[in-house]
Design a protein around this motif. Sequence first.
Motif, mmCIF file in Angstrom:
data_model
loop_
_atom_site.group_PDB
_atom_site.id
_atom_site.type_symbol
_atom_site.label_atom_id
_atom_site.label_comp_id
_atom_site.label_asym_id
_atom_site.label_seq_id
_atom_site.Cartn_x
_atom_site.Cartn_y
_atom_site.Cartn_z
ATOM 1 N N UNK A 25 0.830 -1.204 0.000
ATOM 2 C CA UNK A 25 0.000 0.000 0.000
ATOM 3 C C UNK A 25 0.861 1.250 0.000
ATOM 4 N N UNK A 26 0.195 2.351 -0.304
ATOM 5 C CA UNK A 26 0.847 3.663 -0.374
ATOM 6 C C UNK A 26 -0.198 4.738 -0.135
ATOM 7 N N UNK A 27 0.221 5.971 0.145
ATOM 8 C CA UNK A 27 -0.751 7.064 0.202
ATOM 9 C C UNK A 27 -1.407 7.255 -1.176
ATOM 10 N N UNK A 28 -2.695 7.508 -1.178
ATOM 11 C CA UNK A 28 -3.413 7.675 -2.442
ATOM 12 C C UNK A 28 -2.881 8.857 -3.243
ATOM 13 N N UNK A 29 -2.406 9.879 -2.545
ATOM 14 C CA UNK A 29 -1.952 11.085 -3.231
ATOM 15 C C UNK A 29 -0.493 11.000 -3.671
ATOM 16 N N UNK A 30 0.109 9.831 -3.579
ATOM 17 C CA UNK A 30 1.494 9.631 -4.022
ATOM 18 C C UNK A 30 1.529 8.603 -5.148
ATOM 19 N N UNK A 31 2.674 8.516 -5.817
ATOM 20 C CA UNK A 31 2.881 7.513 -6.855
ATOM 21 C C UNK A 31 3.600 6.306 -6.255
ATOM 22 N N UNK A 32 3.448 5.153 -6.881
ATOM 23 C CA UNK A 32 4.162 3.968 -6.424
ATOM 24 C C UNK A 32 5.673 4.187 -6.474
ATOM 25 N N UNK A 33 6.129 4.936 -7.470
ATOM 26 C CA UNK A 33 7.560 5.233 -7.590
ATOM 27 C C UNK A 33 8.108 5.994 -6.383
ATOM 28 N N UNK A 34 7.212 6.675 -5.656
ATOM 29 C CA UNK A 34 7.649 7.450 -4.495
ATOM 30 C C UNK A 34 7.999 6.561 -3.307
ATOM 31 N N UNK A 35 7.569 5.320 -3.358
ATOM 32 C CA UNK A 35 7.810 4.396 -2.253
ATOM 33 C C UNK A 35 6.516 3.755 -1.791
ATOM 34 N N UNK A 36 6.624 2.547 -1.254
ATOM 35 C CA UNK A 36 5.445 1.807 -0.814
ATOM 36 C C UNK A 36 5.771 1.029 0.455
ATOM 37 N N UNK A 37 4.725 0.479 1.060
ATOM 38 C CA UNK A 37 4.861 -0.291 2.292
ATOM 39 C C UNK A 37 4.242 -1.664 2.085
ATOM 40 N N UNK A 38 4.812 -2.666 2.736
ATOM 41 C CA UNK A 38 4.256 -4.018 2.712
ATOM 42 C C UNK A 38 3.577 -4.307 4.044
ATOM 43 N N UNK A 39 2.428 -4.944 3.957
ATOM 44 C CA UNK A 39 1.659 -5.329 5.134
ATOM 45 C C UNK A 39 1.504 -6.841 5.069
ATOM 46 N N UNK A 40 2.261 -7.548 5.904
ATOM 47 C CA UNK A 40 2.411 -8.997 5.825
ATOM 48 C C UNK A 40 3.221 -9.376 4.574
ATOM 49 N N UNK A 41 3.755 -10.598 4.583
ATOM 50 C CA UNK A 41 4.592 -11.020 3.455
ATOM 51 C C UNK A 41 4.624 -12.535 3.365
ATOM 52 N N UNK A 72 7.877 -7.626 -10.895
ATOM 53 C CA UNK A 72 7.712 -7.837 -9.456
ATOM 54 C C UNK A 72 8.946 -7.393 -8.664
ATOM 55 N N UNK A 73 10.164 -7.731 -9.107
ATOM 56 C CA UNK A 73 11.327 -7.232 -8.359
ATOM 57 C C UNK A 73 11.405 -5.711 -8.319
ATOM 58 N N UNK A 74 10.977 -5.040 -9.383
ATOM 59 C CA UNK A 74 10.997 -3.568 -9.375
ATOM 60 C C UNK A 74 10.027 -3.024 -8.324
ATOM 61 N N UNK A 75 8.852 -3.608 -8.226
ATOM 62 C CA UNK A 75 7.893 -3.155 -7.222
ATOM 63 C C UNK A 75 8.447 -3.378 -5.818
ATOM 64 N N UNK A 77 11.487 -3.478 -4.958
ATOM 65 C CA UNK A 77 12.603 -2.554 -4.703
ATOM 66 C C UNK A 77 12.108 -1.204 -4.208
ATOM 67 N N UNK A 78 10.838 -0.878 -4.486
ATOM 68 C CA UNK A 78 10.262 0.395 -4.062
ATOM 69 C C UNK A 78 9.818 0.387 -2.599
ATOM 70 N N UNK A 79 9.784 -0.790 -1.990
ATOM 71 C CA UNK A 79 9.320 -0.882 -0.606
ATOM 72 C C UNK A 79 10.281 -0.186 0.341
ATOM 73 N N UNK A 80 9.699 0.454 1.347
ATOM 74 C CA UNK A 80 10.490 1.087 2.395
ATOM 75 C C UNK A 80 10.446 0.284 3.698
ATOM 76 N N UNK A 81 9.373 -0.498 3.874
ATOM 77 C CA UNK A 81 9.272 -1.249 5.122
ATOM 78 C C UNK A 81 8.248 -2.360 4.997
ATOM 79 N N UNK A 82 8.308 -3.289 5.947
ATOM 80 C CA UNK A 82 7.334 -4.365 6.107
ATOM 81 C C UNK A 82 6.684 -4.222 7.472
ATOM 82 N N UNK A 83 5.360 -4.342 7.515
ATOM 83 C CA UNK A 83 4.606 -4.413 8.764
ATOM 84 C C UNK A 83 4.151 -5.860 8.942
ATOM 85 N N UNK A 84 4.542 -6.497 10.027
ATOM 86 C CA UNK A 84 4.252 -7.908 10.230
ATOM 87 C C UNK A 84 3.464 -8.089 11.528
#
Length: 351
Positions: A25-41, A72-75, A77-84
């Motif tokens: 997920x990401x903020x709606x007002x941002x682009x995926x290229x700006x960075x994203x977060x993972x929730x579970x993995x 998929x690897x590019x996406x 690579x954009x992650x900044x963190x994982x929430x577990x």
Amino acid sequence: MPAFDLVVVGAGGGPDETNLSAYLFKPHDAEWDDGALALEAGSAQGALAAILHQNPLLFKSRNSPTQKTYTAPEIYSLLRCFLITHAHLDHISGLVLSAGSLKGPRKRIYATKETLNDLETVFSDRIWPNLASWNEDDEKYKLLYSQLHIDSKYREIYPGISVRTMPLNHGHIEKGQYGSTAFFIRHNAQNHEFLFFGDVEPDTIADEPRTINVWRAAASKIPQKLSAIFIECSWPSGRSDDTLYGHLNPAHLVDELVVLATEVVKFRKGEDANVRIKPVKKRKKNPIVEEELVGALDHLRIYVMHCKDDSASDSTQPMRNVIVSQIRELIKEKKLGAQILAVEQAMYIEI
């Protein structure tokens, strides 16, 4: 305007290893290229590669005239963190298997101390190479353990996004109660959030009820500030309490939503009392009656996830559809007003 965009990499609770709990997920007002977060993995790059093969523009930009496609690897690579929420394999296996190939900036793993300690036993150079560290300055490790504390505070985990962490019960092990986590995830600028549950057993059979505290924290925010809840329902109707193994079935999930509705009504009644101009005599508190719960969860979306596949079932429908249909019938009887939705792999959800 929505606060978040969320992509479902995996939504199942097993045994299909290609569709396990994993959300980006990401903020709606941002682009995926700006960075994203993972929730579970639970699932990760392999599952996402299959999704992108079917829908190459899943992560399309709203603002760019030319649409870029991602691998998929590019996406990842954009992650900044994982929430577990907890360290069971169906929630972390994708993180573990992808850890050695993750590109981009260093990535934090946010979780409770208990969950991070469990992950340490995996990244131990025995089960898996040690690819994570507690040391902020140790750049040779791609993953950084970052503890979330159980309290009433929100912690910023990404620019403009904060999380509050609350404990859940997830069944029993030899040493006692096994813990999981619920996250209130907030878009700070919009002051809007969603609630995400890890695996959770019913309060009615837990040694020490914990979910009630999550509902009490949520009650004042529904639906203006909190309009979406992601919660598991692993089993269909008829599953006995002694075979739930720390999970919910439709009857128990609806019982939990009745508790939430009760807390919502309590809050609203208290709020109404606080705005009265004339003082009133102190009266004995009356319990909430069933009629008062009608429509209490209007405008709230309940996303049902972690449904376990059953190869022995006679149903021609996916198990998630069976389970959601059973929940809807029970919700209709209670007239709570919530919208019940099945979470499916490859969904793009705006919250």
